[in-house]
Structures are given as structure tokens and as C-alpha cells.
Scaffold this motif. Structure first.
Motif, mmCIF file in Angstrom:
data_model
loop_
_atom_site.group_PDB
_atom_site.id
_atom_site.type_symbol
_atom_site.label_atom_id
_atom_site.label_comp_id
_atom_site.label_asym_id
_atom_site.label_seq_id
_atom_site.Cartn_x
_atom_site.Cartn_y
_atom_site.Cartn_z
ATOM 1 N N ASP A 98 35.174 32.105 70.237
ATOM 2 C CA ASP A 98 35.101 33.156 69.220
ATOM 3 C C ASP A 98 36.408 33.272 68.445
ATOM 4 N N LEU A 99 37.526 33.230 69.170
ATOM 5 C CA LEU A 99 38.829 33.258 68.512
ATOM 6 C C LEU A 99 39.015 32.036 67.633
ATOM 7 N N SER A 100 38.563 30.891 68.117
ATOM 8 C CA SER A 100 38.701 29.644 67.368
ATOM 9 C C SER A 100 37.927 29.686 66.057
ATOM 10 N N TYR A 101 36.710 30.229 66.093
ATOM 11 C CA TYR A 101 35.924 30.341 64.870
ATOM 12 C C TYR A 101 36.611 31.268 63.866
ATOM 13 N N ALA A 102 37.114 32.382 64.341
ATOM 14 C CA ALA A 102 37.788 33.328 63.455
ATOM 15 C C ALA A 102 39.057 32.718 62.862
ATOM 16 N N MET A 103 39.823 32.003 63.689
ATOM 17 C CA MET A 103 41.048 31.357 63.223
ATOM 18 C C MET A 103 40.751 30.336 62.131
ATOM 19 N N ASN A 104 39.727 29.518 62.360
ATOM 20 C CA ASN A 104 39.425 28.464 61.403
ATOM 21 C C ASN A 104 38.837 29.013 60.110
ATOM 22 N N ALA A 105 38.092 30.104 60.200
ATOM 23 C CA ALA A 105 37.606 30.742 58.981
ATOM 24 C C ALA A 105 38.789 31.250 58.155
ATOM 25 N N TRP A 106 39.743 31.858 58.813
ATOM 26 C CA TRP A 106 40.921 32.391 58.124
ATOM 27 C C TRP A 106 41.722 31.269 57.466
ATOM 28 N N PRO A 136 31.851 34.574 62.048
ATOM 29 C CA PRO A 136 32.755 34.540 60.894
ATOM 30 C C PRO A 136 32.265 33.577 59.825
ATOM 31 N N GLY A 137 32.566 33.904 58.583
ATOM 32 C CA GLY A 137 32.196 33.031 57.474
ATOM 33 C C GLY A 137 33.246 33.021 56.390
ATOM 34 N N VAL A 138 33.138 32.045 55.518
ATOM 35 C CA VAL A 138 33.962 31.975 54.314
ATOM 36 C C VAL A 138 33.017 31.740 53.148
ATOM 37 N N LEU A 139 33.063 32.618 52.171
ATOM 38 C CA LEU A 139 32.243 32.460 50.977
ATOM 39 C C LEU A 139 33.091 31.865 49.861
ATOM 40 N N VAL A 140 32.728 30.678 49.434
ATOM 41 C CA VAL A 140 33.327 30.083 48.238
ATOM 42 C C VAL A 140 32.543 30.636 47.055
ATOM 43 N N LYS A 141 33.198 31.406 46.220
ATOM 44 C CA LYS A 141 32.477 32.158 45.195
ATOM 45 C C LYS A 141 31.848 31.261 44.124
ATOM 46 N N ARG A 142 32.541 30.213 43.742
ATOM 47 C CA ARG A 142 32.036 29.277 42.734
ATOM 48 C C ARG A 142 32.792 27.971 42.945
ATOM 49 N N CYS A 143 32.171 27.050 43.661
ATOM 50 C CA CYS A 143 32.897 25.879 44.135
ATOM 51 C C CYS A 143 33.362 24.999 42.975
ATOM 52 N N LEU A 177 27.872 24.274 56.392
ATOM 53 C CA LEU A 177 28.156 24.566 54.992
ATOM 54 C C LEU A 177 26.827 24.684 54.254
ATOM 55 N N GLU A 178 26.656 25.786 53.523
ATOM 56 C CA GLU A 178 25.398 26.059 52.836
ATOM 57 C C GLU A 178 25.654 26.210 51.335
ATOM 58 N N PRO A 179 25.652 25.083 50.606
ATOM 59 C CA PRO A 179 25.866 25.161 49.154
ATOM 60 C C PRO A 179 24.662 25.755 48.435
ATOM 61 N N ASN A 180 24.939 26.527 47.406
ATOM 62 C CA ASN A 180 23.902 27.108 46.563
ATOM 63 C C ASN A 180 23.951 26.402 45.221
ATOM 64 N N TYR A 181 22.919 25.623 44.911
ATOM 65 C CA TYR A 181 22.923 24.832 43.696
ATOM 66 C C TYR A 181 22.576 25.646 42.453
ATOM 67 N N ASP A 183 24.105 28.841 41.754
ATOM 68 C CA ASP A 183 25.335 29.467 41.248
ATOM 69 C C ASP A 183 26.612 28.746 41.694
ATOM 70 N N PHE A 184 26.449 27.653 42.452
ATOM 71 C CA PHE A 184 27.560 26.842 42.948
ATOM 72 C C PHE A 184 28.474 27.594 43.915
ATOM 73 N N SER A 185 27.972 28.633 44.532
ATOM 74 C CA SER A 185 28.698 29.227 45.648
ATOM 75 C C SER A 185 28.446 28.362 46.885
ATOM 76 N N CYS A 186 29.208 28.603 47.927
ATOM 77 C CA CYS A 186 28.987 27.878 49.180
ATOM 78 C C CYS A 186 29.407 28.761 50.341
ATOM 79 N N GLN A 187 28.538 28.874 51.327
ATOM 80 C CA GLN A 187 28.801 29.712 52.495
ATOM 81 C C GLN A 187 29.140 28.827 53.696
ATOM 82 N N PHE A 188 30.364 28.983 54.205
ATOM 83 C CA PHE A 188 30.741 28.370 55.478
ATOM 84 C C PHE A 188 30.307 29.326 56.589
ATOM 85 N N VAL A 189 29.565 28.819 57.564
ATOM 86 C CA VAL A 189 29.112 29.642 58.676
ATOM 87 C C VAL A 189 29.698 29.058 59.963
#
Length: 233
Positions: A98-106, A136-143, A177-181, A183-189
Motif C-alpha cells: 500500500d505504501l509502495s503504491y502511494a509512493m509511486n503515484a506521488w 491511489p491514482g494519477v490523472l493525466v488531464k490531457r496527455c 493505464l487507462e487512456p481516454n481517446y 479527451d486524451f486524459s489518462c488514468q493511472f490506477v
């Protein structure tokens, strides 16, 4: 030939990345990454900046799907000291997932805006057999990478798949990684096991109308190095 190709991406102009590119740390990350990429691809572009990076990606994307993914993962590995991934797996990923996932998201959110554009940390609900859990996730707003390349194959084969494989095999962590074609956002899960390619919706797309990469528009518009060959091809 745009027969069968799909609309993709936002309709408004791309934002300015001058502030991101002007950051000295981002500029350093960019130079290191581009040098490593050019070494693996065996091609050096004379074009400066991000346009030159995309030119190298065009050459990379002319190779087979397997080779694109293999080389891209090697580039990711080359960005770290050889001892770091196995040490991380042993010290953090195994005993402290759990700590590892949070660290890597950051770290991903902090250190990758030079490549992908603005990001934000978020939380994602993941459905599992035992119920729903929040990861944890990282949202790329517009890749930026996807938009500049304008190519689903470049997204999937030189970013999505090798990144998932790098985290899984080298860092000991599941990430999808879940790219959205649209709006070109991408969700890291982080903490979600990536599905096999044949079950991944990101691999079911047709060629983008704006794609000018090698083999673009073949197979009646389907993205040839994502969707695979059509029957009879």
C-alpha cells in the motif's frame, strides 16, 4: 485514406507547455529520457524539443509491436540504477504494497509532467471479487504525448504496455493505464492488475483521423499495431 478512421482527442487547441518546459528539472528529465530513447532506437533527431522526441517515436513505431514494447521498457529501466528495481521489490513492494503504491503515484505525478503534461493525484475505486477498494491514482488531464503523437499505437505500445510491464515485472507492483481517446486524459490506477491485451478496451480502437505514423490507416482504418491484422490480411 481516412476510411473507417475515428475522431479522437479534444477539439480545442493544445495548451502551452512553456512553463513546464522551462523548469530546469523538467528540462533535465527530458534530455536524459530523449538520450536514452535515441540510443535504444538507433536514431538521433536533429529537431529540437518535444517535436524531436516525437520524430524519434515515429521511427520507433515503425518497428514490430513486440520490439516497440521491448525497447520502451528497456528505456524505462535505463533511467534507474540497476540495483534500484530489485531492491524496491524486496524492501517496499513485497512487505509494504500500500505504501509502495502511494509512493509511486506521488513520484509519477511529480516527475512525469514534462512528458505527459499536468497531472493530479486522485483515488480510484477498483472492483474485485471481494468487493470494492480504493487505490491511489494519477490523472493525466490531457496527455501531451498522446496528443503530439496523434497515434493510438504509440500510446499503447510505447507507453501503456511497457509502463505496466515495468511496474509489474521490475518494480513488483500492479498498475493499469487507462487512456481516454475522447479527451486524451489518462488514468493511472496503482494496485489494479492490468488486463491482457485481448481484453483491454484501449487496444480495440481504430486509427485516429489525425494519425500520420507508419502504417496509419491500413486495415480499413483500424490501428494496425494495436488491433492486430484483420481477417484475410
Amino acid at each position: 485514406d481516412e476510411r473507417g478512421r475515428r475522431d479522437a482527442g479534444p477539439s480545442d487547441p493544445a495548451p502551452s507547455y512553456a512553463a513546464i518546459d522551462g523548469n530546469p528539472v523538467n528540462a533535465l528529465f527530458f534530455r536524459v529520457f530523449r538520450n536514452k530513447l535515441e540510443e535504444r532506437v538507433g536514431f538521433r533527431s536533429d529537431v529540437e524539443g518535444y517535436d524531436g522526441l516525437i520524430e524519434v517515436i515515429r521511427v520507433l513505431n515503425s518497428k514490430s509491436t513486440e520490439e516497440v514494447q521491448r525497447l520502451s521498457r528497456l528505456v524505462l529501466l535505463s533511467l534507474f540504477p540497476s540495483w534500484l528495481p530489485p531492491a524496491f521489490r524486496k524492501i517496499f513492494a513485497g512487505p509494504l504494497p500500500d505504501l509502495s503504491y502511494a509512493m509511486n503515484a506521488w513520484v509519477t505525478s511529480l516527475a512525469c509532467e514534462w512528458l505527459m503534461g499536468p497531472t493530479e493525484l486522485n483515488e480510484v475505486e477498483v472492483e474485485e471479487d471481494s468487493g470494492t477498494r480504493t487505490v491511489p491514482g494519477v490523472l493525466v488531464k490531457r496527455c501531451r504525448y498522446l496528443e503530439e503523437a496523434g497515434c493510438a499505437s504509440a500510446c499503447v505500445n510505447s507507453c501503456k504496455m511497457p509502463t505496466q510491464e515495468f511496474f509489474k515485472q521490475d518494480m513488483g507492483l500492479n498498475v493499469t493505464l487507462e487512456p481516454n481517446y475522447e479527451d486524451f486524459s489518462c488514468q493511472f490506477v496503482f494496485g489494479k492488475e492490468a488486463p491482457p491485451a485481448e481484453e483491454d478496451v484501449a487496444c480495440e480502437t481504430r486509427c485516429f483521423k489525425q494519425c500520420s505514423f507508419p502504417r496509419a490507416g491500413r486495415l480499413e482504418g483500424r490501428c494496425p499495431t494495436v488491433a492486430g491484422p484483420a481477417e484475410g490480411e
